[in-house]
Every structure is written in C-alpha cells, then in structure tokens.
Design a protein around this motif. Structure first.
Motif, PDB file in Angstrom:
ATOM      1  N   TYR A 158       0.826  -1.210   0.000  1.00  0.00           N
ATOM      2  CA  TYR A 158       0.000   0.000   0.000  1.00  0.00           C
ATOM      3  C   TYR A 158       0.859   1.259   0.000  1.00  0.00           C
ATOM      4  O   TYR A 158       1.819   1.369   0.770  1.00  0.00           O
ATOM      5  CB  TYR A 158      -0.910   0.007   1.234  1.00  0.00           C
ATOM      6  N   SER A 159       0.491   2.192  -0.853  1.00  0.00           N
ATOM      7  CA  SER A 159       1.116   3.514  -0.814  1.00  0.00           C
ATOM      8  C   SER A 159       0.671   4.196   0.477  1.00  0.00           C
ATOM      9  O   SER A 159      -0.293   3.769   1.136  1.00  0.00           O
ATOM     10  CB  SER A 159       0.665   4.349  -2.009  1.00  0.00           C
ATOM     11  N   GLY A 160       1.375   5.264   0.854  1.00  0.00           N
ATOM     12  CA  GLY A 160       0.982   5.993   2.054  1.00  0.00           C
ATOM     13  C   GLY A 160      -0.433   6.516   1.956  1.00  0.00           C
ATOM     14  O   GLY A 160      -1.204   6.488   2.925  1.00  0.00           O
ATOM     15  N   GLU A 161      -0.826   6.958   0.766  1.00  0.00           N
ATOM     16  CA  GLU A 161      -2.165   7.495   0.565  1.00  0.00           C
ATOM     17  C   GLU A 161      -3.218   6.396   0.700  1.00  0.00           C
ATOM     18  O   GLU A 161      -4.256   6.582   1.328  1.00  0.00           O
ATOM     19  CB  GLU A 161      -2.253   8.136  -0.821  1.00  0.00           C
ATOM     20  N   LYS A 162      -2.929   5.226   0.119  1.00  0.00           N
ATOM     21  CA  LYS A 162      -3.889   4.123   0.193  1.00  0.00           C
ATOM     22  C   LYS A 162      -3.986   3.583   1.621  1.00  0.00           C
ATOM     23  O   LYS A 162      -5.061   3.197   2.087  1.00  0.00           O
ATOM     24  CB  LYS A 162      -3.482   3.012  -0.771  1.00  0.00           C
ATOM     25  N   GLU A 163      -2.853   3.570   2.316  1.00  0.00           N
ATOM     26  CA  GLU A 163      -2.842   3.160   3.722  1.00  0.00           C
ATOM     27  C   GLU A 163      -3.720   4.101   4.546  1.00  0.00           C
ATOM     28  O   GLU A 163      -4.514   3.674   5.392  1.00  0.00           O
ATOM     29  CB  GLU A 163      -1.408   3.182   4.252  1.00  0.00           C
ATOM     30  N   ALA A 164      -3.578   5.395   4.290  1.00  0.00           N
ATOM     31  CA  ALA A 164      -4.368   6.386   5.011  1.00  0.00           C
ATOM     32  C   ALA A 164      -5.859   6.191   4.751  1.00  0.00           C
ATOM     33  O   ALA A 164      -6.682   6.266   5.669  1.00  0.00           O
ATOM     34  CB  ALA A 164      -3.937   7.791   4.600  1.00  0.00           C
ATOM     35  N   ALA A 165      -6.214   5.933   3.491  1.00  0.00           N
ATOM     36  CA  ALA A 165      -7.621   5.736   3.137  1.00  0.00           C
ATOM     37  C   ALA A 165      -8.200   4.520   3.852  1.00  0.00           C
ATOM     38  O   ALA A 165      -9.326   4.571   4.377  1.00  0.00           O
ATOM     39  CB  ALA A 165      -7.757   5.578   1.628  1.00  0.00           C
ATOM     40  N   ALA A 166      -7.435   3.426   3.885  1.00  0.00           N
ATOM     41  CA  ALA A 166      -7.910   2.212   4.554  1.00  0.00           C
ATOM     42  C   ALA A 166      -8.085   2.456   6.053  1.00  0.00           C
ATOM     43  O   ALA A 166      -9.063   1.992   6.657  1.00  0.00           O
ATOM     44  CB  ALA A 166      -6.944   1.061   4.299  1.00  0.00           C
ATOM     45  N   SER A 167      -7.149   3.183   6.661  1.00  0.00           N
ATOM     46  CA  SER A 167      -7.261   3.503   8.083  1.00  0.00           C
ATOM     47  C   SER A 167      -8.498   4.349   8.349  1.00  0.00           C
ATOM     48  O   SER A 167      -9.246   4.115   9.313  1.00  0.00           O
ATOM     49  CB  SER A 167      -6.012   4.247   8.570  1.00  0.00           C
ATOM     50  N   TYR A 168      -8.723   5.334   7.484  1.00  0.00           N
ATOM     51  CA  TYR A 168      -9.867   6.238   7.651  1.00  0.00           C
ATOM     52  C   TYR A 168     -11.189   5.469   7.576  1.00  0.00           C
ATOM     53  O   TYR A 168     -12.071   5.646   8.426  1.00  0.00           O
ATOM     54  CB  TYR A 168      -9.814   7.310   6.569  1.00  0.00           C
ATOM     55  N   HIS A 169     -11.299   4.590   6.583  1.00  0.00           N
ATOM     56  CA  HIS A 169     -12.531   3.816   6.447  1.00  0.00           C
ATOM     57  C   HIS A 169     -12.693   2.833   7.603  1.00  0.00           C
ATOM     58  O   HIS A 169     -13.813   2.548   8.033  1.00  0.00           O
ATOM     59  CB  HIS A 169     -12.544   3.077   5.105  1.00  0.00           C
ATOM     60  N   GLY A 170     -11.566   2.332   8.117  1.00  0.00           N
ATOM     61  CA  GLY A 170     -11.630   1.458   9.276  1.00  0.00           C
ATOM     62  C   GLY A 170     -12.133   2.186  10.507  1.00  0.00           C
ATOM     63  O   GLY A 170     -12.965   1.664  11.269  1.00  0.00           O
ATOM     64  N   VAL A 171     -11.654   3.404  10.715  1.00  0.00           N
ATOM     65  CA  VAL A 171     -12.113   4.214  11.846  1.00  0.00           C
ATOM     66  C   VAL A 171     -13.607   4.493  11.721  1.00  0.00           C
ATOM     67  O   VAL A 171     -14.373   4.344  12.684  1.00  0.00           O
ATOM     68  CB  VAL A 171     -11.329   5.550  11.916  1.00  0.00           C
TER      69      VAL A 171
END
Length: 296
Positions: free
Chosen positions: A105-118
């Motif tokens: 995962y790119s940093g941006e994709k990692e951030a998106a996955a974390s956001y949706h998880g939250v």
C-alpha cells in the motif's frame, strides 16, 4: 460474509477475522505479534532475520484464520515494505511460503484504509475530524474538506525516529507543513482520532490496564496533559524499568517514547485539548475493501 485481513506493519504484524453485513463489521478473532520488520529501516533494506520473523508470524496467523473458514483473505504491507530496496525479496518469500500475494500500500492508500476502518467502528462527529495513524515507519493524517477526503503520509514513525535518533525538533519540522495545512483548511474546532499501537498503548497506560481491554481503549479520550505526563514518565524511565510500566507491552518499550513524542506534537501543533483513541483501524478498512471487491 466472513473475511480476514493481515496488516504487515513496520513494528508489528496483525490479523483480523470479521463478519461483514450491510457494511458493518462483527469481530470474530484478532491477534498481534511484534515482528519489527522495519528493523534497520533507515538503511533502506529489510533484514533477513526481520523478514523471517514476519513470515513466521503470517504463517501462524493463517493457521488461526483457517479455523474460522473465511471466504477470502487480504494481506497488506505498509511503510517498511514500500520503502525497502529489497521489497520484492520479501514479497516472493511470502508467496513461496504461503501461496498468497501481498498488496503493497502507498501511504495514501494506507491512510484511506485507516480512515474507512475508523469510520466503521467510531462514527466521526462533524467535518473537522482528523484521523492520526502513527505507525512504525510512517504517520498518516486524514481529514475531509470541500474537495473531499485528504491524505498526507509522512516518513515519521516510532521505529524510524528511534533508530535514526531523531530529536523532537526534527519531528516538529517534518510535521510543520502538514499541521499548518490542516489548520488552514479546517477552520474552527478540530477533533482528533488516533489509531495504531502508540495511541492504544497510551490509552492502556492511562487506564492502568494489567490486561489489555479493547472495549475500554476504544473511544477513550486522552487529554493533552495526560499525554505529556505519560511522555515525561517514559523519558525519565530507563528501558528495563519502562518494560514494567502497566499497560505497556515490553516489546514496544524502546520505541514508545518516539511515538508518544509524535502524538504530543500533533495535539500541541493543532492546539487541542486531547484526542480520542480508536481500536478500529486499517485492519477493518482492509476487510471493507475486500468486501467491496467481492460484492461487485
């Protein structure tokens, strides 16, 4: 639909098995091992022993996951792997040993996955909420403005800062532009939700939890003063005594001061009274992503 995710991080490797119904998640089983894949991260390559530790953890997790018969599994690697010059060696090792491919995962994709998880486990109030994910190798900031969801990933993590002997001033400099951008774009009262091992460890320490209790950690509000108190305690305690602090995993004792320093400078930089800790994070986000792929 029963699904599983494995998050291959810089400091730890984790898994989650969950049931997904109408985009809601019900946790079935989860686990964590401190594998320190990012050992030597500032030298640009994954160490053989670190890769071996991590693959062994993945193999063990797959055994546990199999007992719950998920329909599919997603494996995702973040900062340590994406930044490594020999990442293909690690990916091939996992494929050879497990038959599974790892998504980097790119940093941006990692951030998106974390956001949706939250979002899946802690509904955010208002549009001025920022999600902070302090990892071992990188730190992600996620927020929403008129243009949509914004993500910034910085090469700032608990393992990377510890091994590189970064000072607090160094960390502030790395974050300064991003914190300024957030303050400019989010006028008014900003609220902060933090995910990741640093945040959950801070909550466990604040609670004085001898045994980790996710139901108490999730949604726990940490004041800025409490974060500063805990950081002072960590900095004034030598490594061996730090390992004995209630709520702190001994395996995290060497890197936790750097992680907490990052958190402290975020709450201070955004002039916040504190932050809310979320147990829901990238693991839940990965499962939701997999669910969407399978539902198409």
């Amino acid at each position: 639909m029963r699904l599983a995710s494995i998050d291959i991080g810089t400091n730890s490797t984790r898994f989650l098995v969950a049931e997904v119904e109408n985009d809601g998640l019900s946790l079935i089983k989860s686990g964590l091992m401190t594998t320190r894949l990012g050992q030597g991260i500032n030298h640009g390559k994954l160490l053989i022993e670190a890769m071996e530790r991590t693959v062994e953890a993945i193999e063990a997790f797959l055994g546990e996951i199999a007992t719950h018969n998920p329909r599919a599994i997603i494996l995702a690697a973040t900062s340590a792997v994406r930044d490594a010059g020999n990442k293909d060696e690690f990916l091939q090792l996992v494929l050879a040993r497990t038959g599974l491919q790892v998504k980097v995962y790119s940093g941006e994709k990692e951030a998106a996955a974390s956001y949706h998880g939250v979002l899946s486990g802690l509904p955010l109030v208002g549009e001025n909420t920022v999600v902070l994910d302090v990892g071992g190798g990188s730190t992600e900031f996620i927020w929403q403005n008129e243009q949509g969801i914004r993500y910034v990933s910085l090469p700032l993590g608990a393992v990377r800062m510890t091994e590189g002997a970064y000072s607090e001033e160094n960390m502030r400099e790395i974050m300064a532009t991003t914190l300024g951008k957030i303050k400019d774009q989010l006028k008014g009262n900003v609220s902060l939700v933090a995910v990741g091992g640093t945040a959950t460890t801070l909550a466990a320490m604040s609670l004085g939890s001898v045994t980790y209790q996710p139901e108490l950690v999730h949604g726990y509000f940490l004041t800025t003063e409490e974060i500063k108190r805990l950081l002072k305690l960590l900095l004034e305690t030598n490594l061996e005594d730090r390992k004995k602090i209630v709520g702190l995993q001994p395996q995290r004792a060497d890197i936790i001061p750097a992680g907490v320093t990052i958190v402290k400078n975020v709450v201070e930089g955004l002039s916040l009274a504190g932050l809310t800790v979320s147990e829901s994070d990238i693991l839940q986000g990965l499962i939701l992503e997999l669910y969407q792929e399978l539902s198409q």
